[in-house]
Design a protein around this motif. Sequence first.
Motif, PDB file in Angstrom:
ATOM      1  N   THR A   2       0.847  -1.181   0.000  1.00 46.03           N
ATOM      2  CA  THR A   2       0.000   0.000   0.000  1.00 46.03           C
ATOM      3  C   THR A   2       0.885   1.234   0.000  1.00 46.03           C
ATOM      4  OG1 THR A   2      -1.686  -1.182   1.257  1.00 46.03           O
ATOM      5  CG2 THR A   2      -1.817   1.215   1.234  1.00 46.03           C
ATOM      6  N   ILE A   3       0.759   2.027  -1.048  1.00 46.18           N
ATOM      7  CA  ILE A   3       1.521   3.270  -1.160  1.00 46.18           C
ATOM      8  C   ILE A   3       0.545   4.416  -0.907  1.00 46.18           C
ATOM      9  CG2 ILE A   3       2.892   4.744  -2.686  1.00 46.18           C
ATOM     10  CD1 ILE A   3       4.322   2.153  -1.909  1.00 46.18           C
ATOM     11  N   SER A   4       0.814   5.193   0.122  1.00 46.81           N
ATOM     12  CA  SER A   4      -0.064   6.297   0.499  1.00 46.81           C
ATOM     13  C   SER A   4       0.317   7.577  -0.246  1.00 46.81           C
ATOM     14  CB  SER A   4       0.037   6.539   2.006  1.00 46.81           C
ATOM     15  OG  SER A   4       1.320   7.079   2.323  1.00 46.81           O
ATOM     16  N   GLU A   5      -0.513   8.602  -0.100  1.00 48.19           N
ATOM     17  CA  GLU A   5      -0.192   9.909  -0.672  1.00 48.19           C
ATOM     18  C   GLU A   5       1.096  10.465  -0.055  1.00 48.19           C
ATOM     19  OE1 GLU A   5      -1.298  11.690  -3.305  1.00 48.19           O
ATOM     20  OE2 GLU A   5      -2.440   9.861  -3.717  1.00 48.19           O
ATOM     21  N   GLN A   6       1.279  10.227   1.251  1.00 51.61           N
ATOM     22  CA  GLN A   6       2.517  10.665   1.909  1.00 51.61           C
ATOM     23  C   GLN A   6       3.718   9.944   1.297  1.00 51.61           C
ATOM     24  OE1 GLN A   6       2.669  10.441   6.222  1.00 51.61           O
ATOM     25  NE2 GLN A   6       4.874  10.655   6.238  1.00 51.61           N
ATOM     26  N   ASP A   7       3.577   8.641   1.057  1.00 51.41           N
ATOM     27  CA  ASP A   7       4.655   7.889   0.401  1.00 51.41           C
ATOM     28  C   ASP A   7       4.986   8.502  -0.957  1.00 51.41           C
ATOM     29  OD1 ASP A   7       4.739   6.016   2.509  1.00 51.41           O
ATOM     30  OD2 ASP A   7       3.399   4.621   1.476  1.00 51.41           O
ATOM     31  N   LEU A   8       3.978   8.795  -1.746  1.00 50.97           N
ATOM     32  CA  LEU A   8       4.195   9.386  -3.067  1.00 50.97           C
ATOM     33  C   LEU A   8       4.886  10.743  -2.972  1.00 50.97           C
ATOM     34  CD1 LEU A   8       0.927   8.446  -4.964  1.00 50.97           C
ATOM     35  CD2 LEU A   8       3.257   7.697  -5.506  1.00 50.97           C
ATOM     36  N   HIS A   9       4.488  11.528  -1.992  1.00 50.59           N
ATOM     37  CA  HIS A   9       5.121  12.836  -1.782  1.00 50.59           C
ATOM     38  C   HIS A   9       6.631  12.671  -1.572  1.00 50.59           C
ATOM     39  CE1 HIS A   9       5.888  16.846  -0.169  1.00 50.59           C
ATOM     40  NE2 HIS A   9       6.464  16.253   0.869  1.00 50.59           N
ATOM     41  N   HIS A  10       7.005  11.760  -0.684  1.00 44.86           N
ATOM     42  CA  HIS A  10       8.426  11.544  -0.391  1.00 44.86           C
ATOM     43  C   HIS A  10       9.157  10.908  -1.578  1.00 44.86           C
ATOM     44  CE1 HIS A  10       8.052  13.017   3.628  1.00 44.86           C
ATOM     45  NE2 HIS A  10       7.168  12.095   3.951  1.00 44.86           N
ATOM     46  N   LEU A  11       8.489  10.011  -2.305  1.00 37.28           N
ATOM     47  CA  LEU A  11       9.123   9.416  -3.484  1.00 37.28           C
ATOM     48  C   LEU A  11       9.372  10.455  -4.570  1.00 37.28           C
ATOM     49  CD1 LEU A  11       7.258   5.998  -3.737  1.00 37.28           C
ATOM     50  CD2 LEU A  11       9.663   6.370  -3.116  1.00 37.28           C
ATOM     51  N   ARG A  12       8.458  11.394  -4.716  1.00 37.77           N
ATOM     52  CA  ARG A  12       8.677  12.463  -5.696  1.00 37.77           C
ATOM     53  C   ARG A  12       9.901  13.300  -5.321  1.00 37.77           C
ATOM     54  NH1 ARG A  12       2.761  12.630  -5.518  1.00 37.77           N
ATOM     55  NH2 ARG A  12       2.036  11.606  -7.408  1.00 37.77           N
ATOM     56  N   ARG A  13      10.110  13.514  -4.030  1.00 39.94           N
ATOM     57  CA  ARG A  13      11.321  14.224  -3.590  1.00 39.94           C
ATOM     58  C   ARG A  13      12.562  13.403  -3.931  1.00 39.94           C
ATOM     59  NH1 ARG A  13      14.515  18.213  -3.652  1.00 39.94           N
ATOM     60  NH2 ARG A  13      15.972  18.272  -1.914  1.00 39.94           N
ATOM     61  N   CYS A  14      12.472  12.089  -3.771  1.00 41.62           N
ATOM     62  CA  CYS A  14      13.591  11.212  -4.134  1.00 41.62           C
ATOM     63  C   CYS A  14      13.929  11.344  -5.612  1.00 41.62           C
ATOM     64  CB  CYS A  14      13.256   9.756  -3.808  1.00 41.62           C
ATOM     65  SG  CYS A  14      13.101   9.396  -2.052  1.00 41.62           S
ATOM     66  N   VAL A  15      12.909  11.409  -6.445  1.00 36.19           N
ATOM     67  CA  VAL A  15      13.135  11.571  -7.879  1.00 36.19           C
ATOM     68  C   VAL A  15      13.801  12.922  -8.155  1.00 36.19           C
ATOM     69  CG1 VAL A  15      12.022  11.742 -10.141  1.00 36.19           C
ATOM     70  CG2 VAL A  15      11.278   9.979  -8.512  1.00 36.19           C
ATOM     71  N   ALA A  16      13.367  13.966  -7.460  1.00 44.61           N
ATOM     72  CA  ALA A  16      13.995  15.285  -7.625  1.00 44.61           C
ATOM     73  C   ALA A  16      15.471  15.235  -7.213  1.00 44.61           C
ATOM     74  CB  ALA A  16      13.253  16.339  -6.809  1.00 44.61           C
ATOM     75  N   LEU A  17      15.774  14.521  -6.139  1.00 40.77           N
ATOM     76  CA  LEU A  17      17.166  14.366  -5.710  1.00 40.77           C
ATOM     77  C   LEU A  17      17.958  13.566  -6.745  1.00 40.77           C
ATOM     78  CD1 LEU A  17      16.517  13.668  -1.939  1.00 40.77           C
ATOM     79  CD2 LEU A  17      17.822  15.605  -2.841  1.00 40.77           C
ATOM     80  N   ALA A  18      17.328  12.564  -7.342  1.00 31.87           N
ATOM     81  CA  ALA A  18      17.982  11.781  -8.396  1.00 31.87           C
ATOM     82  C   ALA A  18      18.295  12.673  -9.594  1.00 31.87           C
ATOM     83  CB  ALA A  18      17.100  10.608  -8.808  1.00 31.87           C
ATOM     84  N   GLU A  19      17.376  13.575  -9.918  1.00 29.49           N
ATOM     85  CA  GLU A  19      17.626  14.524 -11.007  1.00 29.49           C
ATOM     86  C   GLU A  19      18.803  15.446 -10.668  1.00 29.49           C
ATOM     87  OE1 GLU A  19      13.743  16.281 -11.486  1.00 29.49           O
ATOM     88  OE2 GLU A  19      13.079  14.654 -12.794  1.00 29.49           O
ATOM     89  N   GLU A  20      18.894  15.878  -9.409  1.00 29.64           N
ATOM     90  CA  GLU A  20      20.036  16.685  -8.969  1.00 29.64           C
ATOM     91  C   GLU A  20      21.339  15.912  -9.137  1.00 29.64           C
ATOM     92  OE1 GLU A  20      19.635  18.247  -4.982  1.00 29.64           O
ATOM     93  OE2 GLU A  20      17.601  18.959  -5.391  1.00 29.64           O
ATOM     94  N   ALA A  21      21.303  14.610  -8.804  1.00 29.09           N
ATOM     95  CA  ALA A  21      22.497  13.773  -8.931  1.00 29.09           C
ATOM     96  C   ALA A  21      22.962  13.723 -10.381  1.00 29.09           C
ATOM     97  CB  ALA A  21      22.218  12.365  -8.404  1.00 29.09           C
ATOM     98  N   VAL A  22      22.035  13.510 -11.297  1.00 28.20           N
ATOM     99  CA  VAL A  22      22.395  13.446 -12.715  1.00 28.20           C
ATOM    100  C   VAL A  22      22.959  14.784 -13.178  1.00 28.20           C
ATOM    101  CG1 VAL A  22      21.475  13.160 -15.058  1.00 28.20           C
ATOM    102  CG2 VAL A  22      20.807  11.560 -13.243  1.00 28.20           C
ATOM    103  N   ALA A  23      22.341  15.868 -12.751  1.00 23.36           N
ATOM    104  CA  ALA A  23      22.824  17.201 -13.128  1.00 23.36           C
ATOM    105  C   ALA A  23      24.248  17.450 -12.625  1.00 23.36           C
ATOM    106  CB  ALA A  23      21.881  18.274 -12.593  1.00 23.36           C
ATOM    107  N   ALA A  24      24.608  16.793 -11.518  1.00 25.52           N
ATOM    108  CA  ALA A  24      25.941  16.954 -10.935  1.00 25.52           C
ATOM    109  C   ALA A  24      26.947  15.936 -11.481  1.00 25.52           C
ATOM    110  CB  ALA A  24      25.861  16.837  -9.415  1.00 25.52           C
ATOM    111  N   GLY A  25      26.511  15.073 -12.411  1.00 27.22           N
ATOM    112  CA  GLY A  25      27.417  14.095 -13.004  1.00 27.22           C
ATOM    113  C   GLY A  25      27.439  12.756 -12.306  1.00 27.22           C
ATOM    114  N   ASP A  26      26.492  12.533 -11.407  1.00 23.03           N
ATOM    115  CA  ASP A  26      26.385  11.248 -10.710  1.00 23.03           C
ATOM    116  C   ASP A  26      25.226  10.446 -11.288  1.00 23.03           C
ATOM    117  OD1 ASP A  26      28.446  11.280  -8.579  1.00 23.03           O
ATOM    118  OD2 ASP A  26      27.367  13.053  -7.896  1.00 23.03           O
ATOM    119  N   GLN A  27      25.110   9.194 -10.886  1.00 24.32           N
ATOM    120  CA  GLN A  27      23.967   8.392 -11.329  1.00 24.32           C
ATOM    121  C   GLN A  27      22.707   8.842 -10.595  1.00 24.32           C
ATOM    122  OE1 GLN A  27      24.701   4.180 -11.235  1.00 24.32           O
ATOM    123  NE2 GLN A  27      26.492   4.359 -12.543  1.00 24.32           N
TER     124      GLN A  27
END
Length: 163
Positions: A2-27
Amino acid sequence: MTISEQDLHHLRRCVALAEEAVAAGDQGFGSVLVGADGTVLAEDRNRIHSREPTWHPEIALARWAAEHLGEQERAAATLYTSGEHCPMCSAAHAWAGLGRIVYASSAAQFGQWCQEWGLPASPVTPLSIQQVAPSIEADGPVPELAAQLRELHRRCFGVESKD
C-alpha cells in the motif's frame, strides 16, 4: 503493498534528488529518511562520481541515522528511495536497524533498462532487499514513477532516445 499519498510525496522528492544527482554528473538516485511522525530527518543523493564509489544515498542515510538517532527512532523511520537498494545498501540499512523501505523503481527494472540499452553488467549481483535483509518491510516499485525514472537513467547513461 500500500503506497499512500505521503509515500508518493516523499518518493517524488527522491526523484527530484535523483535529477540533482544526474545534473551533478552522478547516477540518478536519491533518498529521504522520514521519522515516525512524518518529519523529514535527512536526505541525500548519489555521489559516486563527485565523492567516492560507495556514496549511495541509502548508505549515507543509514550512517546518518546510526550517528543521530536512537535504536527505536531508527526502527520507526522509513527510508524512501528512487531505486531499490543494492545489496550493499540493503545490508547497511539492516545493520543500522532502520525500518520500512519504500522504493519507486526496482532493481529488476533498472537491470532490465540497462540490459535494453546494452550497458555493462553491474559488478554486484542485483539482489532484492528481501534476499539480503529478509526482515525489512519493503514496498515498491511504484508504476506511476517508472517512466520518469527510466528517462532519467537513460539520460544519465547517454543512451539515445528511440522516440
